[in-house]
Design a protein around this motif. Structure first.
Motif, PDB file in Angstrom:
ATOM      1  N   LYS A 191      27.551  14.117  21.726  1.00 55.34           N
ATOM      2  CA  LYS A 191      27.548  14.969  20.423  1.00 55.34           C
ATOM      3  C   LYS A 191      26.333  15.987  20.491  1.00 55.34           C
ATOM      4  CE  LYS A 191      28.203  14.642  15.559  1.00 55.34           C
ATOM      5  NZ  LYS A 191      28.380  13.544  14.359  1.00 55.34           N
ATOM      6  N   THR A 192      25.227  15.513  20.579  1.00 55.43           N
ATOM      7  CA  THR A 192      23.966  16.495  20.668  1.00 55.43           C
ATOM      8  C   THR A 192      24.060  17.560  21.932  1.00 55.43           C
ATOM      9  OG1 THR A 192      22.636  14.579  20.320  1.00 55.43           O
ATOM     10  CG2 THR A 192      21.457  16.480  21.217  1.00 55.43           C
ATOM     11  N   LEU A 193      24.544  17.174  23.119  1.00 57.39           N
ATOM     12  CA  LEU A 193      24.646  18.100  23.893  1.00 57.39           C
ATOM     13  C   LEU A 193      25.889  19.191  23.576  1.00 57.39           C
ATOM     14  CD1 LEU A 193      23.662  18.984  26.819  1.00 57.39           C
ATOM     15  CD2 LEU A 193      25.649  17.764  27.564  1.00 57.39           C
ATOM     16  N   GLU A 194      27.016  18.750  23.162  1.00 62.81           N
ATOM     17  CA  GLU A 194      27.766  19.757  22.558  1.00 62.81           C
ATOM     18  C   GLU A 194      27.651  20.663  21.484  1.00 62.81           C
ATOM     19  OE1 GLU A 194      31.930  17.005  23.767  1.00 62.81           O
ATOM     20  OE2 GLU A 194      31.293  16.996  21.712  1.00 62.81           O
ATOM     21  N   ARG A 195      26.684  20.109  20.726  1.00 59.95           N
ATOM     22  CA  ARG A 195      26.197  20.914  19.363  1.00 59.95           C
ATOM     23  C   ARG A 195      25.315  21.918  19.828  1.00 59.95           C
ATOM     24  NH1 ARG A 195      23.625  17.025  16.606  1.00 59.95           N
ATOM     25  NH2 ARG A 195      25.538  16.302  15.525  1.00 59.95           N
ATOM     26  N   ALA A 196      24.443  21.454  20.955  1.00 61.97           N
ATOM     27  CA  ALA A 196      23.404  22.483  21.559  1.00 61.97           C
ATOM     28  C   ALA A 196      24.088  23.535  22.350  1.00 61.97           C
ATOM     29  CB  ALA A 196      22.555  21.866  22.137  1.00 61.97           C
ATOM     30  N   PHE A 197      25.034  23.335  22.987  1.00 64.95           N
ATOM     31  CA  PHE A 197      26.035  24.247  23.675  1.00 64.95           C
ATOM     32  C   PHE A 197      26.716  25.131  22.822  1.00 64.95           C
ATOM     33  CE2 PHE A 197      25.069  22.573  27.855  1.00 64.95           C
ATOM     34  CZ  PHE A 197      25.511  23.060  28.788  1.00 64.95           C
ATOM     35  N   MET A 198      27.330  24.577  21.935  1.00 68.21           N
ATOM     36  CA  MET A 198      28.078  25.682  20.954  1.00 68.21           C
ATOM     37  C   MET A 198      26.788  26.435  20.310  1.00 68.21           C
ATOM     38  SD  MET A 198      31.185  25.038  20.829  1.00 68.21           S
ATOM     39  CE  MET A 198      31.549  25.905  19.489  1.00 68.21           C
ATOM     40  N   HIS A 199      25.822  26.147  19.806  1.00 68.81           N
ATOM     41  CA  HIS A 199      24.687  26.858  19.364  1.00 68.81           C
ATOM     42  C   HIS A 199      24.147  27.981  20.127  1.00 68.81           C
ATOM     43  CE1 HIS A 199      21.884  28.182  16.118  1.00 68.81           C
ATOM     44  NE2 HIS A 199      21.009  28.144  17.134  1.00 68.81           N
ATOM     45  N   TYR A 200      23.996  27.666  21.515  1.00 67.81           N
ATOM     46  CA  TYR A 200      23.228  28.580  22.074  1.00 67.81           C
ATOM     47  C   TYR A 200      24.382  29.374  23.091  1.00 67.81           C
ATOM     48  CZ  TYR A 200      18.675  26.488  20.891  1.00 67.81           C
ATOM     49  OH  TYR A 200      17.610  25.961  20.395  1.00 67.81           O
ATOM     50  N   LEU A 201      25.389  28.966  23.308  1.00 65.22           N
ATOM     51  CA  LEU A 201      26.272  29.611  24.164  1.00 65.22           C
ATOM     52  C   LEU A 201      27.746  29.978  23.607  1.00 65.22           C
ATOM     53  CD1 LEU A 201      25.900  27.676  27.574  1.00 65.22           C
ATOM     54  CD2 LEU A 201      25.691  30.284  27.235  1.00 65.22           C
ATOM     55  N   GLY A 202      27.931  29.067  22.482  1.00 68.01           N
ATOM     56  CA  GLY A 202      29.193  29.269  21.879  1.00 68.01           C
ATOM     57  C   GLY A 202      30.292  28.521  22.347  1.00 68.01           C
TER      58      GLY A 202
END
Length: 282
Positions: A191-202
């Motif tokens: 969940k943390t990795l997915e949230r960070a990817f969504m924020h920085y890469l979309g």
């Protein structure tokens, strides 16, 4: 036709891959199909020669001076202006736009956004200053000063190091590394990795990996079109040909076999053209 590439200043090498300038004189519009690239970019169209971008069942007419391009997730069709192309562009590194804007990239992924929607009047002033520069090199210099200022003024902190490491792992594995391994090697939860990817890469890590993997397939086909689909599937660790074909078609719009035939036809056409130039008819 003119096409030139410029390297970024050392301070910007973490966010800018390169700058490019393209100028083509035309008398009719040219329609080009583009498979999904690995790209975050920015383009300046000072001559205001509008072109159309079609993707995901929508068509955008680009008639302003500057645009930002989020990471595409599907193939696109670009119709040039009938009077030609005169563009200056930036190809950013994967986290480039996030590093100069600080905004949530979920709102930009697979989108084309006018620069004025991000920076307002500041973007218009930038375009005016760039146009006033006497040479192309100095025009890029003006742009670099703007990018450095934005870079210095943007603070990023939430899990950015984890995302940077995950991107490196994805690139190194050509998109084949499972998300579970990304979690382990970045010491994050799913969940943390997915949230960070969504924020920085979309994008979710799995989708970004799929685009990286597709581009690895495409590059292999571009350089060695005589390879069979089975050879490529084996080399890139796909389960079978059908799995590769489905993935390839998602990001290109055509099958691997059709793409390979297109490359072969293009090479044959170029070979005949070179032969004609070498021995023109008397």
């Amino acid at each position: 036709m003119i096409y030139r590439v410029f390297h970024p200043a050392p301070y910007l090498r973490d966010i800018v891959d390169h700058y490019w300038y393209s100028r083509i004189d035309l008398t009719v519009s040219v329609v080009q199909h583009y498979p999904t690239p690995l790209l975050q970019g920015m383009a300046f169209n000072f001559q205001k020669k509008p072109e159309q971008h079609s993707y995901n069942n929508k068509t955008l007419r680009l008639d302003q001076q500057a645009y930002l391009f989020g990471q595409p997730v599907s193939p696109r069709i670009i119709t040039s202006n009938e009077n030609g192309v005169d563009l200056l562009g930036v190809k950013f590194k994967p986290l480039g736009i996030s590093r100069i804007t600080g905004i949530n990239m979920e709102y930009i992924a697979d989108q084309i956004i006018a620069a004025t929607d991000i920076w307002g009047n500041e973007a218009e002033l930038l375009c005016d200053e760039m146009q006033s520069a006497p040479t192309l090199e100095k025009t890029i210099g003006v742009l670099e000063k703007f990018l450095i200022r934005k870079y210095l003024g943007t603070t990023l902190h939430y899990r950015i190091n984890s995302v940077q490491k995950a991107i490196q792992l994805i690139k190194r594995s050509k998109g084949a590394l499972p998300v579970q391994d990304l979690q382990l090697q970045t010491n994050t939860s799913r969940k943390t990795l997915e949230r960070a990817f969504m924020h920085y890469l979309g994008l979710m890590p799995k989708l970004y990996s799929g685009i990286v993997r597709f581009n690895a397939i495409k590059q292999m086909m571009d350089h060695t079109p005589d390879l069979s689909v089975s050879d490529i599937a084996f080399g890139l660790e796909y389960y079978d040909n059908s799995h590769l074909a489905a993935s390839f078609k998602r990001f290109s719009g055509i099958t691997p076999t059709d793409y390979i035939e297109t490359i072969k036809m293009e090479r044959l056409k170029n070979a005949h053209f070179r032969e004609y130039e070498a021995t023109p008819p008397s």
